[in-house]
Design an enzyme around this catalytic site. Structure first.
Site, mmCIF file in Angstrom:
data_model
loop_
_atom_site.group_PDB
_atom_site.id
_atom_site.type_symbol
_atom_site.label_atom_id
_atom_site.label_comp_id
_atom_site.label_asym_id
_atom_site.label_seq_id
_atom_site.Cartn_x
_atom_site.Cartn_y
_atom_site.Cartn_z
ATOM 1 N N ASP A 23 0.806 -1.224 0.000
ATOM 2 C CA ASP A 23 0.000 0.000 0.000
ATOM 3 C C ASP A 23 0.838 1.273 0.000
ATOM 4 O OD1 ASP A 23 -2.172 -1.756 0.171
ATOM 5 O OD2 ASP A 23 -2.059 -1.765 2.360
ATOM 6 N N HIS A 51 -4.766 -1.764 -5.634
ATOM 7 C CA HIS A 51 -4.003 -0.620 -6.118
ATOM 8 C C HIS A 51 -4.961 0.495 -6.511
ATOM 9 C CE1 HIS A 51 -0.309 -3.333 -7.196
ATOM 10 N NE2 HIS A 51 -0.676 -3.403 -5.932
HETATM 11 P P1 GDP Z 1 -0.809 0.304 -3.482
HETATM 12 O O1 GDP Z 1 -1.395 -0.971 -3.016
HETATM 13 O O2 GDP Z 1 0.665 0.379 -3.266
HETATM 14 O O3 GDP Z 1 -1.172 0.647 -4.894
HETATM 15 O O4 GDP Z 1 -1.442 1.433 -2.552
HETATM 16 P P2 GDP Z 1 -3.001 1.569 -2.138
HETATM 17 O O5 GDP Z 1 -3.757 2.084 -3.290
HETATM 18 O O6 GDP Z 1 -3.475 0.339 -1.476
HETATM 19 O O7 GDP Z 1 -2.894 2.644 -0.978
HETATM 20 C C1 GDP Z 1 -2.327 3.897 -1.195
HETATM 21 C C2 GDP Z 1 -3.394 4.965 -0.857
HETATM 22 O O8 GDP Z 1 -2.773 6.223 -0.794
HETATM 23 C C3 GDP Z 1 -4.464 5.076 -1.909
HETATM 24 O O9 GDP Z 1 -5.668 5.486 -1.292
HETATM 25 C C4 GDP Z 1 -3.940 6.195 -2.817
HETATM 26 O O10 GDP Z 1 -4.988 6.878 -3.497
HETATM 27 C C5 GDP Z 1 -3.291 7.080 -1.804
HETATM 28 N N1 GDP Z 1 -2.129 7.844 -2.253
HETATM 29 C C6 GDP Z 1 -1.120 7.468 -3.083
HETATM 30 N N2 GDP Z 1 -0.174 8.423 -3.122
HETATM 31 C C7 GDP Z 1 -0.586 9.405 -2.299
HETATM 32 C C8 GDP Z 1 -0.018 10.655 -1.872
HETATM 33 O O11 GDP Z 1 1.071 11.042 -2.261
HETATM 34 N N3 GDP Z 1 -0.754 11.387 -0.966
HETATM 35 C C9 GDP Z 1 -1.962 10.969 -0.493
HETATM 36 N N4 GDP Z 1 -2.594 11.740 0.396
HETATM 37 N N5 GDP Z 1 -2.515 9.813 -0.873
HETATM 38 C C10 GDP Z 1 -1.830 9.048 -1.746
HETATM 39 P P1 IMO Z 2 -0.849 -4.187 -2.260
HETATM 40 O O1 IMO Z 2 -0.450 -4.689 -3.623
HETATM 41 C C1 IMO Z 2 -0.915 -4.775 2.049
HETATM 42 C C2 IMO Z 2 -0.655 -8.899 3.480
HETATM 43 C C3 IMO Z 2 -1.919 -9.335 4.182
HETATM 44 C C4 IMO Z 2 -1.352 -10.346 5.160
HETATM 45 C C5 IMO Z 2 -0.248 -11.018 4.337
HETATM 46 C C6 IMO Z 2 -0.662 -12.318 3.677
HETATM 47 O O2 IMO Z 2 -2.168 -3.521 -2.236
HETATM 48 O O3 IMO Z 2 0.253 -3.404 -1.645
HETATM 49 P P2 IMO Z 2 -2.292 -12.936 1.663
HETATM 50 O O4 IMO Z 2 -3.751 -12.662 1.479
HETATM 51 O O5 IMO Z 2 -1.434 -12.375 0.590
HETATM 52 O O6 IMO Z 2 -2.004 -14.377 1.953
HETATM 53 O O7 IMO Z 2 -1.912 -12.159 3.026
HETATM 54 O O8 IMO Z 2 0.116 -10.079 3.329
HETATM 55 N N1 IMO Z 2 -0.860 -8.350 2.122
HETATM 56 C C7 IMO Z 2 -0.907 -7.039 1.843
HETATM 57 N N2 IMO Z 2 -0.848 -5.983 2.655
HETATM 58 N N3 IMO Z 2 -1.010 -4.610 0.724
HETATM 59 C C8 IMO Z 2 -1.046 -5.669 -0.098
HETATM 60 O O9 IMO Z 2 -1.055 -5.555 -1.440
HETATM 61 C C9 IMO Z 2 -1.012 -6.961 0.454
HETATM 62 N N4 IMO Z 2 -1.055 -8.201 -0.058
HETATM 63 C C10 IMO Z 2 -0.937 -9.045 0.967
HETATM 64 O O10 IMO Z 2 -2.532 -8.257 4.838
HETATM 65 O O11 IMO Z 2 -0.749 -9.683 6.239
HETATM 66 MG MG MG Z 3 -2.881 -1.673 -1.735
#
Ligand code: GDP
Ligand code: IMO
Ligand code: MG
Length: 453
Positions: A23, A51
């Site tokens: 994330d 994502h």
């Molecule tokens: P990913 O799994 O790595 O793609 O990340 P996620 O989408 O799960 O979580 C990142 C969160 O932060 C999302 O809600 C994005 O919209 C948000 N986000 C990404 N970059 C920024 C930033 O620079 N500032 C803020 N405030 N939010 C961001």
């Molecule tokens: P993105 O791509 C955050 C974590 C789960 C759990 C462990 C194992 O959005 O960054 P799983 O379901 O894969 O067997 O879970 O890994 N986990 C993530 N945490 N972002 C993710 O993906 C994750 N994918 C798996 O929370 O602790």
């Molecule tokens: Mg994510």
């Protein structure tokens, strides 16, 4: 540094990988960099990924489909290293189409990617319940806190071989049926042993449902390995999208509190069939603080008001499961290790705007236990136990920075924070996130005018 503009020269094959526990904003950065590339490739994980891409006030949550899908003229490839839940994939395709996004010939799925079946998700949940119940009996909490998307059981079947099914099998109902007969039989026995009350999986019913998924996915299913090699030979520029993140990598993360694939850049060759040397640039994505979802060690976790403040300002709730994310200070020991494993050439430091308003910021630069001190990460949950962070404290800034358009326009203390991270990690920060929107990103000139290959 300035806001990013797309360039027309061909940039090097690039990987975007998370350097923490997920994330970090990979989806946002992949979407942003897609403008420069031709092909966007997922190589690991499955629908455990969430994502987020935010464009013009619209937010898109992507789980299996590469984050480049918003650009209709790019090819998105789900590589052989991904575990595909076809029902979820079709749902995601339908949701995107419903929002006016083109999902047609621009999406390809590897015939060698493994399938996630409904019983994998049941098993995932059943194992977690079993482990949680053990901890209720006074044992250490061994539940991983998975996303319950069936990821671990699907990869376990891949390794076990005889009980696995792949995307290509969807196109051959007879093959599908005979493989399902074997795997459903074994599954029923295992689930009974675990005391799961769910009805035993029915191979006939599953064959029918999955053959229908196969018919719907047929135009997208392909030999992704030859496809990718052909695209490379044509001079196309590839962008690899890591799912999950390096500290969740099955070999290099905080084992056993990890996911079941190689999510670092090391997963790219195996998960795509392309040689590792093809990847010319690795961009490591790191938040300007730390978060983690699920169980496992988290040395810099903040269980106080500051942690709550970061969670609320950063909207730190899971994209896939909605779970509140654990929040804490930036752990440079962990990031430096992940950058080393991934061979990061550049960093993208995201969510810097979330830290506005904090009087001071802490960065973990080493761990201490008793009289011992180390600047090296300990990628094993039990080894990491008992180590406490050694912090360096930096002054914060009060200004909101979401409208900043240039790194030199950031408050002096924000610039200092970024510079200190660069020094401690030893890798330059070339992208800075100051908001969730595609254009809320500060980029060095290298990204505005990329070198050709
Ligand atoms: P990913 O799994 O790595 O793609 O990340 P996620 O989408 O799960 O979580 C990142 C969160 O932060 C999302 O809600 C994005 O919209 C948000 N986000 C990404 N970059 C920024 C930033 O620079 N500032 C803020 N405030 N939010 C961001
Ligand atoms: P993105 O791509 C955050 C974590 C789960 C759990 C462990 C194992 O959005 O960054 P799983 O379901 O894969 O067997 O879970 O890994 N986990 C993530 N945490 N972002 C993710 O993906 C994750 N994918 C798996 O929370 O602790
Ligand atoms: Mg994510």
């Amino acid at each position: 540094m300035n806001r990013l503009h797309a360039s027309h020269s061909t940039p090097p094959h690039t990987a975007v990988v998370g350097l923490q526990w997920g994330d970090e904003g990979k989806g946002k950065i992949v979407d942003l960099l897609t403008a420069r590339h031709d092909v966007i490739v997922r190589y690991n994980g499955g629908a455990n990924a969430g994502h987020t891409v935010a464009v013009a006030g619209e937010r898109y949550a992507l789980h299996l489909i590469p984050s480049g899908i918003l650009y209709s003229d790019k090819t998105c490839v789900i590589g052989n290293g991904v575990v595909v839940d076809p029902e979820k994939l079709l749902e995601e395709m339908a949701t995107l189409r419903g929002r006016g996004i083109e999902v047609g010939d621009n999406l390809k799925v590897s015939n060698r990617a493994h399938l996630v079946l409904p019983y994998h998700k049941e098993q995932d949940a059943a194992y977690e319940e079993f482990l949680a119940a053990r901890s209720g009996l006074g044992e250490a909490n061994a539940a991983i806190g998975t996303t319950r998307r069936g990821i671990g059981p699907a990869y376990a079947d891949k390794v076990r071989r005889s009980t696995a099914l792949r995307v290509g099998d969807l196109l051959h109902p007879e093959r599908l049926r005979s493989r399902l007969e074997i795997s459903c039989g074994l599954r029923a026995a295992e689930m009974a042993a675990l005391g799961v009350k769910a009805p035993a999986p029915d191979p006939v019913d599953l064959t029918e449902r999955f053959a229908a998924f196969g018919a719907a996915l047929r135009p997208h299913i392909t030999d992704s390995v030859y496809l990718l090699h052909d695209l490379v030979a044509e001079g196309r520029s590839l962008l690899f999208e890591g799912a999950n993140a390096s500290l969740l990598d099955i070999d290099h993360g905080t084992y056993p509190f990890v996911t079941s694939s190689n999510c670092s850049s090391l997963g790219i060759p195996a998960g795509t069939g392309l040689p590792g040397r093809l990847v010319e640039r690795v961009v490591g994505i790191m938040k300007s603080y730390s978060t983690r979802v699920g169980g496992g060690p988290f040395p810099t976790e903040l269980l106080d008001e500051t942690g709550d403040r970061i969670r609320e300002r950063g909207r730190e709730y899971g994209t896939t499961t909605g779970r509140p994310r654990r929040c804490g200070w930036l752990d440079v020991v962990a990031v430096r290790y992940a950058a080393m494993i991934c061979g990061a050439d550049a960093l993208a430091c995201t969510l810097l705007d979330v830290l506005s308003g904090l009087d001071e910021l802490k960065i973990c630069t080493a761990y201490r236990r008793g009289g011992q001190r180390t600047e090296r990460f300990l990628p094993d949950a039990e080894d990491l136990e008992g180590w406490v962070p050694e912090y360096e404290t930096l002054p914060g800034w009060s200004e909101e920075i979401v409208d900043t358009s240039d790194r030199s326009g950031l408050p002096a203390n924000a610039q200092r924070y970024l510079e200190r991270i660069e020094e401690l990690v030893g890798v330059p920060i070339e992208l800075v996130g100051v908001g969730p929107e595609r254009n809320q990103t500060l980029a060095t000139s290298a990204w505005r005018d990329p070198p050709g290959r």
